[in-house]
Structure formats: structure tokens, C-alpha cells
Design a protein around this motif. Structure first.
Motif, PDB file in Angstrom:
ATOM      1  N   LYS A   1      40.815  14.363  33.082  1.00  0.00           N
ATOM      2  CA  LYS A   1      40.748  13.393  32.166  1.00  0.00           C
ATOM      3  C   LYS A   1      41.992  12.697  31.697  1.00  0.00           C
ATOM      4  O   LYS A   1      43.008  13.514  31.564  1.00  0.00           O
ATOM      5  CB  LYS A   1      40.068  13.997  30.747  1.00  0.00           C
ATOM      6  N   LYS A   2      41.924  11.478  31.801  1.00  0.00           N
ATOM      7  CA  LYS A   2      43.140  10.719  31.500  1.00  0.00           C
ATOM      8  C   LYS A   2      43.554  10.660  29.677  1.00  0.00           C
ATOM      9  O   LYS A   2      42.526  10.376  29.150  1.00  0.00           O
ATOM     10  CB  LYS A   2      43.137   9.322  31.994  1.00  0.00           C
ATOM     11  N   VAL A   3      44.369  11.312  29.473  1.00  0.00           N
ATOM     12  CA  VAL A   3      44.802  11.501  28.051  1.00  0.00           C
ATOM     13  C   VAL A   3      45.865  10.652  27.465  1.00  0.00           C
ATOM     14  O   VAL A   3      47.079  10.492  28.303  1.00  0.00           O
ATOM     15  CB  VAL A   3      45.186  12.821  27.698  1.00  0.00           C
ATOM     16  N   ILE A   4      45.668  10.001  26.286  1.00  0.00           N
ATOM     17  CA  ILE A   4      47.076   9.121  25.921  1.00  0.00           C
ATOM     18  C   ILE A   4      47.437  10.085  24.447  1.00  0.00           C
ATOM     19  O   ILE A   4      46.415  10.157  23.773  1.00  0.00           O
ATOM     20  CB  ILE A   4      46.818   7.806  25.390  1.00  0.00           C
ATOM     21  N   LEU A   5      48.375  10.536  24.464  1.00  0.00           N
ATOM     22  CA  LEU A   5      48.802  11.128  23.041  1.00  0.00           C
ATOM     23  C   LEU A   5      49.583  10.162  22.319  1.00  0.00           C
ATOM     24  O   LEU A   5      50.375   9.543  22.898  1.00  0.00           O
ATOM     25  CB  LEU A   5      49.820  12.178  23.124  1.00  0.00           C
ATOM     26  N   ILE A   6      49.163   9.960  20.993  1.00  0.00           N
ATOM     27  CA  ILE A   6      49.730   8.861  20.219  1.00  0.00           C
ATOM     28  C   ILE A   6      50.298   9.603  19.018  1.00  0.00           C
ATOM     29  O   ILE A   6      49.676  10.252  18.163  1.00  0.00           O
ATOM     30  CB  ILE A   6      48.749   7.862  19.680  1.00  0.00           C
TER      31      ILE A   6
ATOM     32  N   ASP B   1      48.275  12.255  16.678  1.00  0.00           N
ATOM     33  CA  ASP B   1      48.997  13.138  15.873  1.00  0.00           C
ATOM     34  C   ASP B   1      49.397  12.467  14.621  1.00  0.00           C
ATOM     35  O   ASP B   1      49.844  11.370  14.762  1.00  0.00           O
ATOM     36  CB  ASP B   1      50.239  13.612  16.626  1.00  0.00           C
ATOM     37  N   MET B   2      48.835  13.181  13.391  1.00  0.00           N
ATOM     38  CA  MET B   2      49.282  12.400  12.216  1.00  0.00           C
ATOM     39  C   MET B   2      50.129  13.198  11.157  1.00  0.00           C
ATOM     40  O   MET B   2      50.457  14.401  11.285  1.00  0.00           O
ATOM     41  CB  MET B   2      47.861  12.125  11.493  1.00  0.00           C
ATOM     42  N   SER B   3      50.822  12.378  10.235  1.00  0.00           N
ATOM     43  CA  SER B   3      51.559  12.847   9.241  1.00  0.00           C
ATOM     44  C   SER B   3      50.715  13.763   8.236  1.00  0.00           C
ATOM     45  O   SER B   3      49.687  13.586   8.147  1.00  0.00           O
ATOM     46  CB  SER B   3      52.296  12.044   8.682  1.00  0.00           C
ATOM     47  N   PRO B   4      51.531  14.743   7.907  1.00  0.00           N
ATOM     48  CA  PRO B   4      50.845  15.350   6.703  1.00  0.00           C
ATOM     49  C   PRO B   4      50.730  14.634   5.267  1.00  0.00           C
ATOM     50  O   PRO B   4      51.550  14.905   4.426  1.00  0.00           O
ATOM     51  CB  PRO B   4      51.792  16.833   6.422  1.00  0.00           C
ATOM     52  N   SER B   5      49.818  13.757   5.140  1.00  0.00           N
ATOM     53  CA  SER B   5      49.510  12.959   3.954  1.00  0.00           C
ATOM     54  C   SER B   5      48.235  12.413   3.885  1.00  0.00           C
ATOM     55  O   SER B   5      47.619  12.229   4.820  1.00  0.00           O
ATOM     56  CB  SER B   5      50.685  11.823   3.969  1.00  0.00           C
ATOM     57  N   LEU B   6      48.008  11.701   2.660  1.00  0.00           N
ATOM     58  CA  LEU B   6      46.694  11.413   2.266  1.00  0.00           C
ATOM     59  C   LEU B   6      46.682   9.908   2.172  1.00  0.00           C
ATOM     60  O   LEU B   6      46.009   9.052   1.446  1.00  0.00           O
ATOM     61  CB  LEU B   6      46.113  11.913   1.238  1.00  0.00           C
ATOM     62  N   GLY B   7      47.971   9.324   2.762  1.00  0.00           N
ATOM     63  CA  GLY B   7      48.342   7.768   2.540  1.00  0.00           C
ATOM     64  C   GLY B   7      47.406   6.952   3.386  1.00  0.00           C
ATOM     65  O   GLY B   7      46.392   7.188   4.359  1.00  0.00           O
ATOM     66  N   PRO B   8      47.445   5.565   3.373  1.00  0.00           N
ATOM     67  CA  PRO B   8      46.701   4.425   4.016  1.00  0.00           C
ATOM     68  C   PRO B   8      46.731   4.359   5.359  1.00  0.00           C
ATOM     69  O   PRO B   8      45.702   4.257   5.807  1.00  0.00           O
ATOM     70  CB  PRO B   8      47.220   3.056   3.296  1.00  0.00           C
ATOM     71  N   ILE B   9      47.851   4.885   6.063  1.00  0.00           N
ATOM     72  CA  ILE B   9      47.798   4.826   7.452  1.00  0.00           C
ATOM     73  C   ILE B   9      46.968   5.875   8.106  1.00  0.00           C
ATOM     74  O   ILE B   9      46.166   5.544   9.000  1.00  0.00           O
ATOM     75  CB  ILE B   9      49.141   5.062   8.048  1.00  0.00           C
TER      76      ILE B   9
ATOM     77  N   THR C   1      51.660  20.401  17.600  1.00  0.00           N
ATOM     78  CA  THR C   1      51.624  21.728  18.767  1.00  0.00           C
ATOM     79  C   THR C   1      50.347  21.532  19.377  1.00  0.00           C
ATOM     80  O   THR C   1      50.253  21.612  20.677  1.00  0.00           O
ATOM     81  CB  THR C   1      51.995  22.856  18.070  1.00  0.00           C
ATOM     82  N   THR C   2      49.280  21.528  18.407  1.00  0.00           N
ATOM     83  CA  THR C   2      47.935  21.401  19.127  1.00  0.00           C
ATOM     84  C   THR C   2      47.870  19.999  20.031  1.00  0.00           C
ATOM     85  O   THR C   2      47.032  20.128  20.942  1.00  0.00           O
ATOM     86  CB  THR C   2      46.796  21.478  18.123  1.00  0.00           C
ATOM     87  N   ALA C   3      48.083  19.079  19.586  1.00  0.00           N
ATOM     88  CA  ALA C   3      47.949  17.684  20.194  1.00  0.00           C
ATOM     89  C   ALA C   3      48.757  17.677  21.573  1.00  0.00           C
ATOM     90  O   ALA C   3      47.812  17.627  22.490  1.00  0.00           O
ATOM     91  CB  ALA C   3      48.772  16.563  19.420  1.00  0.00           C
ATOM     92  N   PHE C   4      49.887  18.458  21.605  1.00  0.00           N
ATOM     93  CA  PHE C   4      50.357  18.424  22.868  1.00  0.00           C
ATOM     94  C   PHE C   4      49.813  19.387  23.961  1.00  0.00           C
ATOM     95  O   PHE C   4      49.434  19.278  25.261  1.00  0.00           O
ATOM     96  CB  PHE C   4      51.903  18.995  22.976  1.00  0.00           C
ATOM     97  N   ASN C   5      49.303  20.743  23.357  1.00  0.00           N
ATOM     98  CA  ASN C   5      48.770  21.705  24.269  1.00  0.00           C
ATOM     99  C   ASN C   5      47.217  21.525  24.775  1.00  0.00           C
ATOM    100  O   ASN C   5      47.000  21.417  25.716  1.00  0.00           O
ATOM    101  CB  ASN C   5      48.859  23.129  23.602  1.00  0.00           C
ATOM    102  N   LEU C   6      46.557  21.035  23.593  1.00  0.00           N
ATOM    103  CA  LEU C   6      45.279  20.639  23.962  1.00  0.00           C
ATOM    104  C   LEU C   6      45.139  19.569  24.911  1.00  0.00           C
ATOM    105  O   LEU C   6      44.260  19.289  25.630  1.00  0.00           O
ATOM    106  CB  LEU C   6      44.514  20.532  22.625  1.00  0.00           C
TER     107      LEU C   6
END
Ligand SMILES: Nc1ncnc2c1ncn2[C@@H]1O[C@H](COP(=O)(O)OP(=O)(O)OP(=O)(O)O)[C@@H](O)[C@H]1O
Ligand SMILES: [Mg+2]
Length: 349
Positions: free
Chosen positions: A32-37, A154-162, A18-23
Motif C-alpha cells: 500500500k502507498k502510505v503518506i505519513l503526515i 501523527d498528532m501532538s498531545p493536545s485537545l486543541g483546535p488543530i 513511534t507507531t505512525a512510523f512502524n505501522l
């Protein structure tokens, strides 16, 4: 070069997407030119931005010609294809010409294990040495193609290698939190995990095999931007209710006494003056946002930010409409102030 900002917390449901999208929208509306990933295999951000209500709707972008999502973008490296990584053709966003989306893919999860091995071996297996730098390379050439100023991840909720890779190859990271017990606990685990990730990235940065790979591991030194506290309920006086204030205080204590000392020791903070000049007190949330209440459902229905819904989209009249518009203006101000701090901090780093 675009400034890459990761939104990270391994605790789920703290408003990263939600923050990634709104912010992102607010930063874009400041020119500013923004890319959401979307780097979460659950693809919530992609669904939210493109207004997909169920998974069938993803088929159109997955079947389209060309490189159109994160998995297809990384496939040449991860599936050892004899072709170079190419920039992704991003999706345009209705109503916000300054923002683009690099869509997610559930198949990104398939690369987690391979990347984990590549990162653990740090280049000693030649066939894997191009992987640790490949994600950054994909983002970098895509940002250049669109002349982007900011990349929000925007990241997943994990502590994984990605996530380890995404965070350590970013320029900055924001930590969204909810005012609850789990977010207080999450601060403790972040204070343990960041030094480990940083030690790995220092090693990776100096490893000649990774430096000289086709996709070199980038020499980044990510800095903490601050926390964002979301979803607390307010009292009539517009301040958090006592129960939420207690958790907000505990989060601030944890950040100040546990997280910040660790970040400082691991060179993950900018000099104090950079924060002060950007109007940021690093131990306090950079943005503190109360519960969106009815606005969140409308925002999702219309794929528009909570602060930019039209009167028609607000679906009410009279006193209710006025009250909703007032709260929308308050959210607009909070995001706008947050975006100003972020722009100032990044442009003067
Ligand atoms: N300020 C807010 N007020 C009310 N609801 C909110 C607020 N921020 C987020 N939400 C809602 O909380 C839920 C979780 O938010 P979101 O999906 O952004 O979190 P997340 O951290 O990305 O979750 P995950 O870890 O699963 O990816 C969603 O249903 C979202 O609509
Ligand atoms: Mg999410």
C-alpha cells in the motif's frame, strides 16, 4: 481516495509517533502507498524519519524550493495569500519506496489560535470560512498527487483546535496508550471530548458557508479503529508482568464501559460485523506491544523500523544477536497482524 487515519491521544509519550512510523512502514511493505503526515509542531516524526539529530538539520528542507512541509502547505489559506493551496512535495524514505513523509513545521502552532476562532465562529466571519476545510484539502490533493492508499496522521498531545480538525476530518482514528494510570484517566477525558468534537463537526458539515467555502469542510464521519497498548514489560512467559497487566485490564474496562458506549451513541463506530470480520475485538487493543528494549535505540539510530533492522545494524553477534532477532520477529508479527486488521477494516468499511 486515500483512507485517512489519525493517531490521537492527548496524553503525551504514549507512542503515537513511534507507531505512525512502524505501522506505516508495515502497511507500506504490504504493497500500500502510505503518506505519513507530521502534524505535531514538535516535529518528532520528521526528525525520526529523516534521521535528524538536531534542529539545524531541518534547515535544508525548510529552505528548499517549493512547498515542502505542512506549514508552507497551509500558508496560502492561513496567511490569506491570493494563491491556492498546492500539493506538498513529500520526502522519500530510505529503504521504504512505498512510504513518503509530509514534514512537520514548528510554525504550524501559529495557526492554532486562528483555526480555533474559525471553528468557533463556524463560518460567520467570511475571511475565516476557508480555514476549517483547508487542512483536509491539503492532505487530499497531496494524496492524489502520489496516488496514496493511506494517510497516517501523527498528532501532538493536545485537545486543541488543530487536533479537533484533524480527527474530525479523518476516516478513522487509533488511540495509542501506555499501561499506566494516566492512560486510564485519558480514556475518561476522551469520552467527554469526542461528543463535543462530533457535535461541532456535525454543525460544520451542515453549515452552508463552510460547505461552499473555497476549501469546503469535508463530510466525514470518523470511526474508532481501536487502541494500541505499548511499552509494557514482560515476564519470562512473554505475558505482561502483573503490574502492567493491571493497567491493561483497567484500560480495557474503561474502553469497554465508558468509551465505547459514548462512541456508539455518537456514530463513531462501524457496525459490529465490520470489526468481527477484520478480526478485531473493539474493546481490546488492536495491537499490544511490549517494550522494545534495546531495539528502540537502534531503530532511531538507523531510521529503520524496530522489526526490520539488518544483522549489521543490530550490532551484536552470537547468542545475543539470535535473541534480538527473535524479539524482532515477534514485533514484526505483531505489526503485521495489526496492519492486516487495519487494511481489512478500511477496505471493507
Ligand atoms: N514499545 C516501546 N518500547 C520502548 N520504548 C518505546 C516504545 N514505544 C515508544 N517508545 C519510546 O517512548 C517515547 C515516547 O514515544 P513517542 O514519541 O512515539 O510517543 P508520542 O505519543 O508520540 O509522544 P508525544 O505525545 O510527545 O508526541 C520515545 O522515547 C519512544 O522511543
Ligand atoms: Mg509524538
Amino acid at each position: 481516495m486515500a483512507t485517512q487515519i489519525a493517531l490521537f491521544n492527548h496524553k503525551g509519550g504514549v507512542s503515537k509517533t513511534t507507531t505512525a512510523f512502524n505501522l506505516g512502514w508495515m502497511i507500506a511493505s504490504k504493497g500500500k502507498k502510505v503518506i505519513l503526515i507530521d502534524c505535531d509542531p514538535q516535529c518528532n516524526l520528521t526528525g525520526m524519519v529523516l534521521g535528524f539529530k538536531d534542529s539545524d538539520e531541518f534547515e535544508a528542507i525548510y529552505q528548499a524550493e517549493g512547498v515542502r512541509n505542512i506549514r508552507d502547505g497551509l500558508a496560502p489559506a492561513f496567511e490569506s495569500r491570493p494563491a491556492p493551496i498546492e500539493a506538498v512535495t513529500c520526502e522519500e524514505i530510505d529503504g521504504q519506496p512505498n512510504m513518503l513523509l509530509l514534514p512537520g513545521h514548528i510554525g504550524l502552532a501559529e495557526y492554532e489560535v486562528t483555526l480555533g476562532i474559525a471553528q468557533a465562529l463556524s463560518g460567520s466571519l467570511v475571511t475565516l470560512q476557508n480555514l476549517p476545510g483547508s487542512i483536509f484539502h491539503l492532505f487530499d490533493i497531496t494524496a492524489k498527487k502520489y496516488d496514496a492508499d493511506y494517510i497516517l496522521i501523527d498528532m501532538s498531545p493536545s485537545l486543541g483546535p488543530i487536533n479537533q480538525n484533524l480527527l474530525m476530518t479523518s476516516d478513522f482514528f487509533l488511540v495509542p496508550m501506555a499501561p499506566d494510570y494516566f492512560s486510564v484517566m485519558a480514556t475518561d477525558s476522551l469520552a467527554i471530548i469526542f461528543p463535543k468534537w462530533r457535535a461541532w463537526s456535525e454543525q460544520a458539515k451542515s453549515n452552508p458557508l463552510l460547505k461552499n467555502a473555497i476549501y469546503p469542510f469535508p463530510a466525514k464521519s470518523p470511526k474508532f479503529m481501536g487502541t494500541i497498548v505499548q511499552k509494557y514489560r514482560i515476564r519470562a512467559a512473554k505475558t505482561p508482568s502483573a503490574a502492567f497487566q493491571k493497567w491493561i485490564n483497567e484500560i480495557e474496562d474503561g474502553v469497554k464501559n465508558k468509551l465505547i458506549p459514548v462512541l456508539k451513541k455518537n456514530d463513531m463506530l462501524l457496525p459490529d460485523a465490520n470489526y468481527t470480520n477484520a478480526n478485531i475485538t473493539i474493546s481490546e487493543p488492536i495491537i499490544q506491544m511490549s517494550d522494545f528494549n534495546s531495539l528502540i535505540a537502534l531503530s532511531q539510530k538507523h531510521n529503520a523500523p524496530v522489526f526490520a533492522l539488518t544483522d549489521a545494524q543490530l550490532e551484536s553477534t552470537g547468542i545475543v544477536l539470535e535473541r534480538t532477532k527473535k524479539s524482532m520477529r515477534q514485533f514484526a508479527k505483531l505489526y503485521s497482524d495489526g496492519a492486516d486488521k487495519i487494511i481489512h477494516l478500511t477496505e471493507n468499511a
